[in-house]
Design an enzyme around this catalytic site. Structure first.
Site, PDB file in Angstrom:
ATOM      1  N   HIS A  73      -4.791   6.294  -3.773  1.00  0.00           N
ATOM      2  CA  HIS A  73      -4.509   7.425  -4.335  1.00  0.00           C
ATOM      3  C   HIS A  73      -3.888   8.258  -3.365  1.00  0.00           C
ATOM      4  O   HIS A  73      -2.941   9.250  -3.878  1.00  0.00           O
ATOM      5  CB  HIS A  73      -5.866   7.880  -4.589  1.00  0.00           C
ATOM      6  N   CYS A  92      -2.546   7.493 -10.798  1.00  0.00           N
ATOM      7  CA  CYS A  92      -2.857   6.401  -9.903  1.00  0.00           C
ATOM      8  C   CYS A  92      -3.968   5.375 -10.458  1.00  0.00           C
ATOM      9  O   CYS A  92      -4.888   5.683 -11.157  1.00  0.00           O
ATOM     10  CB  CYS A  92      -3.189   6.717  -8.604  1.00  0.00           C
ATOM     11  N   ASP A  98       8.224   9.593   7.207  1.00  0.00           N
ATOM     12  CA  ASP A  98       7.039   8.726   6.995  1.00  0.00           C
ATOM     13  C   ASP A  98       6.047   9.261   7.780  1.00  0.00           C
ATOM     14  O   ASP A  98       5.982  10.167   8.471  1.00  0.00           O
ATOM     15  CB  ASP A  98       7.617   7.320   7.339  1.00  0.00           C
ATOM     16  N   CYS A 120      -4.792  12.762 -12.651  1.00  0.00           N
ATOM     17  CA  CYS A 120      -3.871  11.893 -11.698  1.00  0.00           C
ATOM     18  C   CYS A 120      -3.733  10.379 -12.364  1.00  0.00           C
ATOM     19  O   CYS A 120      -4.518   9.863 -12.921  1.00  0.00           O
ATOM     20  CB  CYS A 120      -4.732  11.570 -10.271  1.00  0.00           C
ATOM     21  N   CYS A 173      -7.588   6.557  -9.934  1.00  0.00           N
ATOM     22  CA  CYS A 173      -8.201   7.575 -10.451  1.00  0.00           C
ATOM     23  C   CYS A 173      -8.242   7.424 -12.156  1.00  0.00           C
ATOM     24  O   CYS A 173      -9.054   7.739 -13.057  1.00  0.00           O
ATOM     25  CB  CYS A 173      -7.113   8.793 -10.493  1.00  0.00           C
ATOM     26  N   ASP A 222      11.333   1.351  12.847  1.00  0.00           N
ATOM     27  CA  ASP A 222      11.577   2.070  14.090  1.00  0.00           C
ATOM     28  C   ASP A 222      11.866   1.128  14.979  1.00  0.00           C
ATOM     29  O   ASP A 222      11.432  -0.151  15.312  1.00  0.00           O
ATOM     30  CB  ASP A 222      10.532   3.149  14.295  1.00  0.00           C
TER      31      ASP A 222
END
Length: 430
Positions: free
Chosen positions: A386, A357, A317, A355, A360, A113
């Site tokens: 996560h 990820c 974002d 999940c 998890c 940005d």
């Protein structure tokens, strides 16, 4: 490049190195075409399938995570902050290192940005957040947070500001911002704009909008000049930033003005009341060029994600997934909960059953609760993995739902479960 001879509507020959292709259009339950769509952004460091959530790596790092972890959780791109990197370590350091991606060892696409948000928010003493909920305009347009001094002052040429790190004085202008961002070397940059808040008067919003329009022209001129002088570098796309607060006529005017310029895409920024998010994004999507991507700055809550995508946002974002993780908050399909609670001490289930990820698949709530209570930094890493995975995966599922026609069914299911307001149904009850 002479400003008198420069036409901001004329494209640069290297802009063909960046591209955006619209894919599937969102259709209403009745079958009519809507503003939402899928697409693909093409950058020198790979593609971004849209809609996409862009992970925030403010200081060239997604907090508590390695780049490998960011890639493995599914993030397609990372957004860094020009203001913070300008102050530390310095944009010249990143340039010497070969650019943002090489500096942080991230292989995929990158965004920066312009630094405008931080200059204004930190300069007003509000630190990381400016109030975007209240529309009380009874105060002065140059208000500061209670008990704080103003560290930023705007004029038509740019902004003087004091560093929040050491109080040193600095100057940002459209030209300086472009130079800083070219040195940082991200694939996608944003034009320098003036951030306003919902507390600013309409008169000031009008004045600021014109200032941002003129700054946008100067950004394009400097961007093209730097593109020519840095011919050996990858082409960096430049997005214009749409301001206008809650006013339809100002938002549409900003879109028409900047949409006629040779930007590669657009950021929708500034003051947005949550309840008007979809309406404002929709105004912008109706006015902006169809063949250029639209990035919505600063959202990650599930209802905002569905609303933004439905109304035409392609990427967005937010720092929230990692920020709340550092306070032990984690996302689930049933809402956001906090691992500091005593009920998690003997909860040997993952953060979310099913999940995929890393967190998890390998750790329990009880273990991460222990880490948090012990003030072990690993808790930040595991919850951040996560939360980022949850958000990225949610947006991926929305993209797939647009393609297969199940968007509205998915929206009803996800939001119905997430905002039900009931206690965490998984694991032990406390």
């Amino acid at each position: 490049m002479s400003e008198k001879n420069f036409n901001p509507s004329n494209p640069h020959s290297r802009q063909a190195e960046f591209g955006f292709e619209v894919g599937t259009r969102l259709t209403s339950p009745e079958g009519s075409e809507m503003l939402g769509r899928t697409g693909v952004i093409n950058t020198p460091h790979g593609q971004i399938k849209t809609p996409a959530f862009i992970a925030v790596g403010t200081k060239a790092t997604v907090k508590a995570l390695t780049p490998v972890q960011v890639a493995e959780l599914g993030a397609q791109a990372v957004l860094a902050n020009a203001y913070h990197l300008y102050l530390q370590p310095g944009a010249d350091i990143l340039d010497e290192a070969g650019g943002l991606g090489k500096f942080m060892s991230w292989q995929g696409p990158t965004f920066t940005d312009s630094g405008g948000f931080q200059v204004m928010s930190l300069g007003s003493g509000f630190k990381k957040v400016i109030d975007m909920k209240s529309v009380d305009q009874s105060g002065p347009d140059d208000a500061v947070a209670p008990g704080k001094e103003r560290l930023a002052n705007v004029d038509d040429d740019g902004v003087w500001f004091k560093s929040h790190l050491d109080g040193s004085k600095h100057r940002f202008s459209p030209e300086i911002s472009m130079n800083v961002q070219h040195q940082i070397g991200a694939d996608i940059m944003f034009a320098f704009d003036e951030l306003t808040t919902l507390q600013n008067s309409r008169g000031y919003q009008v004045e600021s909008l014109e200032r941002t329009r003129l700054w946008a022209q100067r950004c394009i001129a400097e961007h093209f000049a730097l593109t020519d002088s840095r011919a050996g570098k990858d082409y960096q796309a430049l997005f214009g930033v749409i301001q206008g607060a809650q006013y339809e006529d100002l938002r549409r005017k900003a879109c028409q003005n900047l949409g006629a310029m040779a930007f590669d895409g657009f950021g929708i920024g500034g003051a947005l009341e949550k309840e008007n998010l979809g309406t404002i994004v929709g105004w912008c999507s109706e006015e902006l060029p169809e063949n250029k991507p639209r990035h919505l700055l600063g959202i990650s809550e599930p209802d905002d994600i569905f609303t933004a995508i439905e109304n035409g946002a392609d990427t967005f974002d937010c720092v929230s997934p990692t920020r709340v993780a550092r306070n032990s908050a984690f996302y689930t399909p049933h809402g956001r909960f906090n691992l500091s609670g005593a009920r998690y001490k003997r909860d040997f289930t993952p953060l979310v059953d099913g999940c995929s990820c890393y967190t998890c698949q390998n750790f329990t709530r009880a273990y991460i609760h222990h880490l948090h209570k012990s003030k072990e930094l690993l808790s930040h890493t595991l919850i951040s993995i996560h939360n980022e995975h949850f958000t990225v995966s949610l947006v991926d599922s929305v993209r797939e739902a647009i393609e297969d026609g199940s968007f509205f069914a998915l929206k009803e299911k996800v939001l119905g479960e997430y905002y039900k307001g009931e206690p965490d149904p998984q694991g032990l009850r406390g």
